[in-house]
Design a protein around this motif. Structure first.
Motif, PDB file in Angstrom:
ATOM      1  N   ALA A 131       0.821  -1.211   0.000  1.00 44.13           N
ATOM      2  CA  ALA A 131       0.000   0.000   0.000  1.00 44.13           C
ATOM      3  C   ALA A 131       0.854   1.259   0.000  1.00 44.13           C
ATOM      4  CB  ALA A 131      -0.916  -0.007   1.225  1.00 44.13           C
ATOM      5  N   ASN A 132       1.974   1.212   0.674  1.00 41.33           N
ATOM      6  CA  ASN A 132       2.913   2.334   0.736  1.00 41.33           C
ATOM      7  C   ASN A 132       4.203   1.809   1.375  1.00 41.33           C
ATOM      8  OD1 ASN A 132       2.443   2.456   3.667  1.00 41.33           O
ATOM      9  ND2 ASN A 132       0.469   3.328   3.081  1.00 41.33           N
ATOM     10  N   ALA A 133       5.238   2.628   1.355  1.00 42.79           N
ATOM     11  CA  ALA A 133       6.517   2.152   1.906  1.00 42.79           C
ATOM     12  C   ALA A 133       6.440   1.959   3.416  1.00 42.79           C
ATOM     13  CB  ALA A 133       7.633   3.137   1.561  1.00 42.79           C
ATOM     14  N   THR A 134       5.625   2.768   4.083  1.00 43.42           N
ATOM     15  CA  THR A 134       5.535   2.627   5.541  1.00 43.42           C
ATOM     16  C   THR A 134       5.054   1.226   5.907  1.00 43.42           C
ATOM     17  OG1 THR A 134       4.999   4.987   5.662  1.00 43.42           O
ATOM     18  CG2 THR A 134       4.599   3.675   7.645  1.00 43.42           C
ATOM     19  N   THR A 135       3.988   0.756   5.269  1.00 51.20           N
ATOM     20  CA  THR A 135       3.507  -0.598   5.577  1.00 51.20           C
ATOM     21  C   THR A 135       4.531  -1.646   5.130  1.00 51.20           C
ATOM     22  OG1 THR A 135       2.241  -0.701   3.536  1.00 51.20           O
ATOM     23  CG2 THR A 135       1.030  -0.058   5.482  1.00 51.20           C
ATOM     24  N   GLY A 136       5.218  -1.383   4.023  1.00 49.44           N
ATOM     25  CA  GLY A 136       6.261  -2.318   3.574  1.00 49.44           C
ATOM     26  C   GLY A 136       7.353  -2.450   4.625  1.00 49.44           C
ATOM     27  N   LEU A 137       7.802  -1.323   5.154  1.00 47.96           N
ATOM     28  CA  LEU A 137       8.846  -1.340   6.191  1.00 47.96           C
ATOM     29  C   LEU A 137       8.342  -2.035   7.452  1.00 47.96           C
ATOM     30  CD1 LEU A 137      10.214   2.313   5.767  1.00 47.96           C
ATOM     31  CD2 LEU A 137      11.559   0.206   5.479  1.00 47.96           C
ATOM     32  N   MET A 138       7.096  -1.723   7.849  1.00 46.88           N
ATOM     33  CA  MET A 138       6.548  -2.356   9.060  1.00 46.88           C
ATOM     34  C   MET A 138       6.567  -3.874   8.929  1.00 46.88           C
ATOM     35  SD  MET A 138       3.362   0.248   9.634  1.00 46.88           S
ATOM     36  CE  MET A 138       2.469  -0.677  10.860  1.00 46.88           C
ATOM     37  N   MET A 139       6.177  -4.361   7.752  1.00 48.38           N
ATOM     38  CA  MET A 139       6.093  -5.822   7.566  1.00 48.38           C
ATOM     39  C   MET A 139       7.473  -6.461   7.478  1.00 48.38           C
ATOM     40  SD  MET A 139       2.759  -6.288   5.115  1.00 48.38           S
ATOM     41  CE  MET A 139       3.196  -5.158   3.829  1.00 48.38           C
ATOM     42  N   VAL A 140       8.382  -5.803   6.775  1.00 47.97           N
ATOM     43  CA  VAL A 140       9.749  -6.345   6.676  1.00 47.97           C
ATOM     44  C   VAL A 140      10.348  -6.454   8.080  1.00 47.97           C
ATOM     45  CG1 VAL A 140      12.092  -5.679   6.005  1.00 47.97           C
ATOM     46  CG2 VAL A 140      10.255  -5.602   4.316  1.00 47.97           C
ATOM     47  N   LEU A 141      10.199  -5.401   8.865  1.00 44.84           N
ATOM     48  CA  LEU A 141      10.787  -5.376  10.211  1.00 44.84           C
ATOM     49  C   LEU A 141      10.087  -6.367  11.138  1.00 44.84           C
ATOM     50  CD1 LEU A 141      11.161  -1.505  10.299  1.00 44.84           C
ATOM     51  CD2 LEU A 141      13.072  -3.129  10.437  1.00 44.84           C
ATOM     52  N   ASN A 142       8.831  -6.675  10.828  1.00 45.70           N
ATOM     53  CA  ASN A 142       8.082  -7.620  11.660  1.00 45.70           C
ATOM     54  C   ASN A 142       8.638  -9.040  11.565  1.00 45.70           C
ATOM     55  OD1 ASN A 142       5.136  -9.336  11.941  1.00 45.70           O
ATOM     56  ND2 ASN A 142       5.703  -7.838  13.505  1.00 45.70           N
ATOM     57  N   THR A 143       9.502  -9.276  10.593  1.00 40.56           N
ATOM     58  CA  THR A 143      10.110 -10.608  10.487  1.00 40.56           C
ATOM     59  C   THR A 143      11.288 -10.760  11.467  1.00 40.56           C
ATOM     60  OG1 THR A 143      11.634  -9.921   8.728  1.00 40.56           O
ATOM     61  CG2 THR A 143       9.501 -10.785   8.030  1.00 40.56           C
ATOM     62  N   LEU A 144      11.667  -9.676  12.140  1.00 36.71           N
ATOM     63  CA  LEU A 144      12.784  -9.737  13.105  1.00 36.71           C
ATOM     64  C   LEU A 144      12.301 -10.300  14.439  1.00 36.71           C
ATOM     65  CD1 LEU A 144      14.363  -6.231  12.405  1.00 36.71           C
ATOM     66  CD2 LEU A 144      15.352  -8.467  11.799  1.00 36.71           C
ATOM     67  N   PRO A 145      13.222 -10.885  15.215  1.00 35.29           N
ATOM     68  CA  PRO A 145      12.801 -11.401  16.528  1.00 35.29           C
ATOM     69  C   PRO A 145      12.453 -10.262  17.489  1.00 35.29           C
ATOM     70  CG  PRO A 145      15.170 -11.755  16.137  1.00 35.29           C
ATOM     71  CD  PRO A 145      14.615 -11.179  14.888  1.00 35.29           C
ATOM     72  N   PRO A 146      11.334 -10.374  18.200  1.00 31.91           N
ATOM     73  CA  PRO A 146      10.990  -9.353  19.191  1.00 31.91           C
ATOM     74  C   PRO A 146      12.051  -9.294  20.284  1.00 31.91           C
ATOM     75  CG  PRO A 146       9.197 -10.956  18.945  1.00 31.91           C
ATOM     76  CD  PRO A 146      10.359 -11.469  18.150  1.00 31.91           C
ATOM     77  N   GLY A 147      12.136  -8.150  20.940  1.00 32.58           N
ATOM     78  CA  GLY A 147      13.121  -7.996  22.011  1.00 32.58           C
ATOM     79  C   GLY A 147      14.494  -7.648  21.477  1.00 32.58           C
ATOM     80  N   THR A 148      14.553  -7.135  20.228  1.00 38.30           N
ATOM     81  CA  THR A 148      15.858  -6.791  19.652  1.00 38.30           C
ATOM     82  C   THR A 148      15.892  -5.328  19.208  1.00 38.30           C
ATOM     83  OG1 THR A 148      15.195  -7.530  17.438  1.00 38.30           O
ATOM     84  CG2 THR A 148      16.276  -9.156  18.868  1.00 38.30           C
ATOM     85  N   GLU A 149      17.106  -4.908  18.866  1.00 37.41           N
ATOM     86  CA  GLU A 149      17.318  -3.501  18.479  1.00 37.41           C
ATOM     87  C   GLU A 149      17.597  -3.387  16.984  1.00 37.41           C
ATOM     88  OE1 GLU A 149      19.462  -2.314  22.737  1.00 37.41           O
ATOM     89  OE2 GLU A 149      20.671  -2.410  20.899  1.00 37.41           O
TER      90      GLU A 149
END
Ligand code: PLP
Length: 392
Positions: A66-84
């Motif tokens: 839909a836009n780059a913001t949602t693209g970034l949110m989803m890409v970053l969501n593949t990272l393990p929680p609790g990380t920097e």
């Protein structure tokens, strides 16, 4: 001086303006969409757009969003929680918002290189901790990051590298288009970008697991092969009408980037005679889209602050923007929740001095010259803030 600066507000020069393909050229495709009744949901035009971006940037997999913001949110969501996640503060707000939207991810701000304004590899290396999972580089204003340095740091510490490539569809490093570096690159197709679909974005990757991860998130979080949901998701769909625009605009990408580089060269040459200005460096062999053309104003040498110049240009009908000021680490939400442990001196200095000048492909040479002469005249004190020539 060849221009009369008085009364120019009736002939304003905008900061940016999308140059759209002739409507006639797109009508057939718009008719096809209307006749099909299929306006969204991964239709044929979205699929064709993905294929054309894949070919253009040299990445095997492309996911329209839909836009780059949602693209970034989803890409970053593949990272393990609790990380920097390490990222620059000198960027547009959504880069950091996309990190903060993800439960358990902490943005850690890194300083920038004094010349390119991109994330500084030396500061980046210093800020890696045992909790770091990823680097999120930004090709600021279209200037490619120092990819080799980022890759080295990532290899040494077992990190992923993602790029916010919102500005960089059409940028290159040598023969390689921006788009196939790191694990994923996220492009924006919003109205101010070189490929301006109104709203839209594309994520490019050569990583099949990440590709699948995006497909499992962009349709509200529905899994692609089931009615189950195993991930956080959102509405990440591009519309068919945006995709039609994207397809037509991508055809002329090289010409657009060339014209922007021509304008940038004219700005650099004309403004080089003005004392107290600096320009963003483009590393040898790299090509920038010049999504923005920025100048940095040294107030002592120029004789006026960035804000003074901005007001003077506004009085002459010339729109500018202080991208990116304030930097993100100084904005309330981030200052309160993700305070920086150490100052970011280069970010602060550049943010205080930076100004984006008008830049769009349809800008005429005489408009470019008018901006150059106006910067010079405002700096020289020949024009006051009301756009009138100073007496004497
Ligand atoms: C650096 C950067 N990142 C992300 C975005 C967000 O893009 P979008 O508007 O497509 O969500 C922008 C938008 O201008 C941007 O400049």
């Amino acid at each position: 001086m060849s221009h009369d600066y008085r009364g120019t507000q009736s002939d304003p020069i905008p900061l940016t303006r999308p140059s759209l393909p002739p409507l006639d050229e797109m009508l057939e495709d718009f008719h096809t969409v209307f006749d099909s009744g299929r306006l969204t949901n991964f239709g044929p035009y979205a699929t064709r757009l993905e294929a054309l971006v894949s070919q253009t940037v040299g990445a095997r997999r492309v996911v329209s969003v839909a836009n780059a913001t949602t693209g970034l949110m989803m890409v970053l969501n593949t990272l393990p929680p609790g990380t920097e996640v390490l990222l620059p503060s000198f960027t547009f707000l959504p880069t950091a918002q996309a990190v903060a939207w993800n439960p358990g991810l902490t943005p850690v701000f890194v300083d920038i290189d004094r010349n390119t304004y991109n994330i500084d590899p030396d500061d980046l290396r210093r800020k890696v901790s045992s909790n770091t999972s990823a680097i999120l580089g930004v090709h600021v204003f279209g200037v490619p990051c120092d990819i080799d340095a980022l890759d080295r740091i990532a290899r040494d510490h077992g990190l992923r590298v993602f790029f916010d490539s919102a500005h960089a569809l059409g940028s290159r490093i040598g023969e390689d288009a921006i788009g196939a570096f790191g694990t994923a690159e996220v492009f924006s197709l919003s109205a101010t970008k070189v490929v301006a679909c109104g709203e839209g974005g594309v994520v490019a990757t050569n990583d099949d697991t990440l590709h699948r991860g995006l497909l499992n998130r962009r349709n509200y979080g529905f899994s692609i092969d089931a009615t189950d949901s195993a991930n956080l998701g959102l509405n990440g769909k591009i519309t068919e009408l945006s995709a039609v625009l994207g397809l037509h605009l991508l055809g002329g990408l090289q010409d657009r980037v060339s014209r922007r580089n021509q304008i940038a060269a004219a700005y650099r040459s004309g403004l080089s005679r003005v004392r107290g200005l600096r320009f963003q460096s483009v590393p040898d062999g790299s090509v920038s889209t010049y999504k923005d053309f920025t100048i940095e104003i040294d107030p002592k040498e120029f004789g006026m602050t960035r804000d003074g110049l901005r007001a003077g240009l506004a009085a002459l009908g010339i729109e500018t923007a202080p991208y990116f000021s304030p930097p993100i680490h100084r904005m309330t939400y981030f200052r309160e929740r993700f305070p920086v442990a150490e100052p970011l001196p280069t970010t602060d200095q550049v943010s205080g001095r930076i100004l984006s000048l008008p830049m769009f492909e349809d800008m005429t040479d005489s408009q470019v010259e008018r901006v150059i002469e106006s910067v010079e005249a405002v700096g020289a004190g020949a024009i006051n803030r009301l756009g009138k020539r100073s007496a004497g």
